[in-house]
Scaffold this motif. Structure first.
Motif, PDB file in Angstrom:
ATOM      1  N   LEU A  74      -3.671   2.398  -3.266  1.00 16.61           N
ATOM      2  CA  LEU A  74      -3.227   3.783  -3.097  1.00 16.61           C
ATOM      3  C   LEU A  74      -4.265   4.521  -2.267  1.00 16.61           C
ATOM      4  O   LEU A  74      -5.467   4.351  -2.469  1.00 16.61           O
ATOM      5  N   VAL A  75      -3.810   5.374  -1.354  1.00 13.11           N
ATOM      6  CA  VAL A  75      -4.710   6.296  -0.667  1.00 13.11           C
ATOM      7  C   VAL A  75      -4.519   7.669  -1.304  1.00 13.11           C
ATOM      8  O   VAL A  75      -3.436   8.255  -1.237  1.00 13.11           O
ATOM      9  N   TYR A  76      -5.578   8.142  -1.932  1.00 11.11           N
ATOM     10  CA  TYR A  76      -5.548   9.412  -2.659  1.00 11.11           C
ATOM     11  C   TYR A  76      -6.149  10.499  -1.774  1.00 11.11           C
ATOM     12  O   TYR A  76      -7.330  10.441  -1.426  1.00 11.11           O
ATOM     13  N   ALA A  77      -5.326  11.486  -1.395  1.00  8.91           N
ATOM     14  CA  ALA A  77      -5.758  12.517  -0.458  1.00  8.91           C
ATOM     15  C   ALA A  77      -5.234  13.880  -0.902  1.00  8.91           C
ATOM     16  O   ALA A  77      -4.301  14.428  -0.306  1.00  8.91           O
ATOM     17  N   PRO A  78      -5.822  14.449  -1.961  1.00  5.80           N
ATOM     18  CA  PRO A  78      -5.343  15.749  -2.447  1.00  5.80           C
ATOM     19  C   PRO A  78      -5.725  16.881  -1.504  1.00  5.80           C
ATOM     20  O   PRO A  78      -6.680  16.776  -0.726  1.00  5.80           O
ATOM     21  N   HIS A  79      -4.975  17.975  -1.584  1.00  4.07           N
ATOM     22  CA  HIS A  79      -5.261  19.144  -0.765  1.00  4.07           C
ATOM     23  C   HIS A  79      -6.561  19.821  -1.195  1.00  4.07           C
ATOM     24  O   HIS A  79      -6.907  19.858  -2.372  1.00  4.07           O
ATOM     25  N   PHE A  80      -7.265  20.414  -0.230  1.00  7.48           N
ATOM     26  CA  PHE A  80      -8.376  21.331  -0.472  1.00  7.48           C
ATOM     27  C   PHE A  80      -9.412  20.786  -1.463  1.00  7.48           C
ATOM     28  O   PHE A  80      -9.908  21.515  -2.329  1.00  7.48           O
ATOM     29  N   THR A  81      -9.724  19.514  -1.327  1.00 10.43           N
ATOM     30  CA  THR A  81     -10.698  18.865  -2.207  1.00 10.43           C
ATOM     31  C   THR A  81     -11.721  18.156  -1.337  1.00 10.43           C
ATOM     32  O   THR A  81     -11.352  17.414  -0.418  1.00 10.43           O
ATOM     33  N   ARG A  82     -12.995  18.355  -1.617  1.00 10.88           N
ATOM     34  CA  ARG A  82     -14.033  17.743  -0.800  1.00 10.88           C
ATOM     35  C   ARG A  82     -14.119  16.249  -1.051  1.00 10.88           C
ATOM     36  O   ARG A  82     -13.836  15.755  -2.143  1.00 10.88           O
ATOM     37  N   LEU A  83     -14.550  15.535  -0.018  1.00  9.79           N
ATOM     38  CA  LEU A  83     -14.562  14.075  -0.044  1.00  9.79           C
ATOM     39  C   LEU A  83     -15.352  13.488  -1.221  1.00  9.79           C
ATOM     40  O   LEU A  83     -14.873  12.532  -1.844  1.00  9.79           O
ATOM     41  N   PRO A  84     -16.532  13.977  -1.571  1.00 13.17           N
ATOM     42  CA  PRO A  84     -17.237  13.375  -2.717  1.00 13.17           C
ATOM     43  C   PRO A  84     -16.432  13.432  -4.014  1.00 13.17           C
ATOM     44  O   PRO A  84     -16.468  12.490  -4.812  1.00 13.17           O
ATOM     45  N   VAL A 127       0.838  -1.199   0.000  1.00 17.32           N
ATOM     46  CA  VAL A 127       0.000   0.000   0.000  1.00 17.32           C
ATOM     47  C   VAL A 127       0.875   1.252   0.000  1.00 17.32           C
ATOM     48  O   VAL A 127       1.868   1.330   0.730  1.00 17.32           O
ATOM     49  N   ASP A 128       0.495   2.227  -0.805  1.00 17.28           N
ATOM     50  CA  ASP A 128       1.044   3.581  -0.679  1.00 17.28           C
ATOM     51  C   ASP A 128      -0.041   4.397   0.008  1.00 17.28           C
ATOM     52  O   ASP A 128      -1.092   4.679  -0.564  1.00 17.28           O
ATOM     53  N   LEU A 129       0.200   4.786   1.248  1.00 17.16           N
ATOM     54  CA  LEU A 129      -0.839   5.350   2.097  1.00 17.16           C
ATOM     55  C   LEU A 129      -1.082   6.848   1.920  1.00 17.16           C
ATOM     56  O   LEU A 129      -1.936   7.399   2.621  1.00 17.16           O
ATOM     57  N   HIS A 130      -0.386   7.491   0.975  1.00 12.79           N
ATOM     58  CA  HIS A 130      -0.624   8.929   0.837  1.00 12.79           C
ATOM     59  C   HIS A 130      -0.063   9.433  -0.482  1.00 12.79           C
ATOM     60  O   HIS A 130       1.145   9.581  -0.639  1.00 12.79           O
ATOM     61  N   LEU A 135      -6.542  -0.782  -6.197  1.00 12.66           N
ATOM     62  CA  LEU A 135      -7.626  -0.151  -5.450  1.00 12.66           C
ATOM     63  C   LEU A 135      -7.172   1.243  -5.025  1.00 12.66           C
ATOM     64  O   LEU A 135      -6.127   1.396  -4.399  1.00 12.66           O
ATOM     65  N   VAL A 136      -7.947   2.253  -5.387  1.00  7.91           N
ATOM     66  CA  VAL A 136      -7.667   3.620  -4.943  1.00  7.91           C
ATOM     67  C   VAL A 136      -8.686   3.974  -3.865  1.00  7.91           C
ATOM     68  O   VAL A 136      -9.896   3.950  -4.104  1.00  7.91           O
ATOM     69  N   VAL A 137      -8.190   4.289  -2.685  1.00  8.24           N
ATOM     70  CA  VAL A 137      -9.029   4.589  -1.523  1.00  8.24           C
ATOM     71  C   VAL A 137      -9.015   6.093  -1.280  1.00  8.24           C
ATOM     72  O   VAL A 137      -7.947   6.712  -1.252  1.00  8.24           O
ATOM     73  N   PRO A 138     -10.178   6.713  -1.100  1.00  9.48           N
ATOM     74  CA  PRO A 138     -10.201   8.150  -0.817  1.00  9.48           C
ATOM     75  C   PRO A 138      -9.733   8.452   0.599  1.00  9.48           C
ATOM     76  O   PRO A 138     -10.041   7.723   1.545  1.00  9.48           O
ATOM     77  N   GLY A 139      -8.968   9.514   0.745  1.00 10.47           N
ATOM     78  CA  GLY A 139      -8.512   9.965   2.058  1.00 10.47           C
ATOM     79  C   GLY A 139      -8.546  11.476   2.128  1.00 10.47           C
ATOM     80  O   GLY A 139      -8.715  12.157   1.118  1.00 10.47           O
ATOM     81  N   ARG A 140      -8.434  12.012   3.329  1.00 13.78           N
ATOM     82  CA  ARG A 140      -8.384  13.466   3.518  1.00 13.78           C
ATOM     83  C   ARG A 140      -7.244  13.816   4.464  1.00 13.78           C
ATOM     84  O   ARG A 140      -7.217  13.365   5.607  1.00 13.78           O
ATOM     85  N   GLU A 141      -6.278  14.582   3.965  1.00 17.70           N
ATOM     86  CA  GLU A 141      -5.287  15.169   4.861  1.00 17.70           C
ATOM     87  C   GLU A 141      -5.897  16.464   5.387  1.00 17.70           C
ATOM     88  O   GLU A 141      -5.991  17.455   4.664  1.00 17.70           O
ATOM     89  N   LEU A 142      -6.320  16.428   6.619  1.00 17.71           N
ATOM     90  CA  LEU A 142      -7.036  17.547   7.210  1.00 17.71           C
ATOM     91  C   LEU A 142      -6.053  18.594   7.721  1.00 17.71           C
ATOM     92  O   LEU A 142      -5.147  18.285   8.494  1.00 17.71           O
ATOM     93  N   PHE A 143      -6.248  19.844   7.291  1.00 20.55           N
ATOM     94  CA  PHE A 143      -5.440  20.964   7.764  1.00 20.55           C
ATOM     95  C   PHE A 143      -6.130  21.544   8.999  1.00 20.55           C
ATOM     96  O   PHE A 143      -6.993  22.409   8.894  1.00 20.55           O
ATOM     97  N   THR A 144      -5.793  21.040  10.175  1.00 22.45           N
ATOM     98  CA  THR A 144      -6.415  21.571  11.385  1.00 22.45           C
ATOM     99  C   THR A 144      -5.670  22.819  11.835  1.00 22.45           C
ATOM    100  O   THR A 144      -4.487  22.993  11.563  1.00 22.45           O
ATOM    101  N   GLY A 145      -6.390  23.698  12.517  1.00 20.27           N
ATOM    102  CA  GLY A 145      -5.794  24.938  12.964  1.00 20.27           C
ATOM    103  C   GLY A 145      -5.751  25.972  11.851  1.00 20.27           C
ATOM    104  O   GLY A 145      -6.349  25.805  10.786  1.00 20.27           O
TER     105      GLY A 145
END
Length: 251
Positions: free
Chosen positions: A29-39, A6-9, A54-64
């Motif tokens: 693959l976990v696909y988690a682009p910046h500033f893109t909504r989950l749908p 797996v490539d997790l990010h 298999l490409v799995v959706p992910g979110r790198e959340l910018f907290t703060g």
């Protein structure tokens, strides 16, 4: 024993990314682009998934805020979470949705969970990143020491912002991962895994290219976003979130 590589990010996803992933034996693959909504992430992940990848959706959340960012990577979200909310607010929502929570590039620059954060949040973090191409060697050593100190499973990723980096780094799990749910289960249950990456001049060159991209991302691209762009699609005040996150928004 079954294994899954797996490539997790990754931040990029196109035909070249898919070709490189398959050539490297990566199955997820976990696909988690910046500033893109989950749908939107989920739709694109579905478009590039097939029987071999298999490409799995992910979110790198910018907290703060931009001045005090702490990134967390969420895998297995059923509903969108915006950026620019409090760290505790983001983690509470991840927990409510049953998502796996990963600490990407801990202690790296000013965009990561600190050692203190990791210590305090140990029970809410499912894995910590100990290798990616944007790191310098001492960053990898520091992250590995931090994960070991708190008995947090380690993962590695290409953190690819360039398609050429996909296939350079991976995490291999000792289980079959056939869908998003089984990946989340593997992360949350602490399935045995190993990190790996290519070596040699080619790998070092692609790592250098990612580091140079980081410089661009944090200079001219950031100026463009701050001065020229409107509200980000993942801003908590965006109409898409219907005011649900107003109580934890930092902007």
């Amino acid at each position: 024993m079954p294994t899954t590589r797996v490539d997790l990010h990754v931040k990029v996803l196109d035909d070249e990314v898919v070709r490189r992933a398959k050539a490297a034996g990566i199955e997820v693959l976990v696909y988690a682009p910046h500033f893109t909504r989950l749908p939107d992430i989920r739709d694109r992940a579905r478009e590039f998934s097939d029987d071999d990848l298999l490409v799995v959706p992910g979110r790198e959340l910018f907290t703060g805020s931009y001045r005090d960012r702490k990134h967390v990577l969420a895998v297995g979200l059923s509903e969108g979470i915006p950026d620019f909310v409090t760290l505790d607010g983001a983690l509470a929502e991840c927990q409510w949705q049953g998502a796996a929570v990963l600490a990407p590039h801990p202690e790296f620059l000013n965009v990561s969970l600190s050692a203190t954060d990791v210590c305090e949040l140990r029970d809410r973090i499912d894995a910590a990143e100990t290798y990616n191409p944007k790191h310098l060697p001492h960053h990898n050593r520091r992250a590995a020491t931090l994960a070991d100190a708190h008995a947090i499973p380690a993962f590695a990723s290409s953190y690819a912002h360039r398609s050429e980096t996909v296939g350079e780094v991976w995490t291999e799990f000792d289980t079959d991962i056939n869908d998003e749910e089984s990946l989340v289960d593997a992360l949350k249950s602490g399935v045995e895994c190993r990190t790996g990456h290519r070596t040699g001049l080619g790998h070092r060159g692609r790592c250098l290219a990612e580091k140079l991209h980081l410089v661009y991302e944090n200079t001219w691209e950031k100026v463009d976003r701050l001065l020229l762009s409107g509200m980000e699609p993942t801003h908590p005040r965006h109409i898409a979130y219907g005011g649900e996150f107003d109580d934890v928004a930092v902007y």
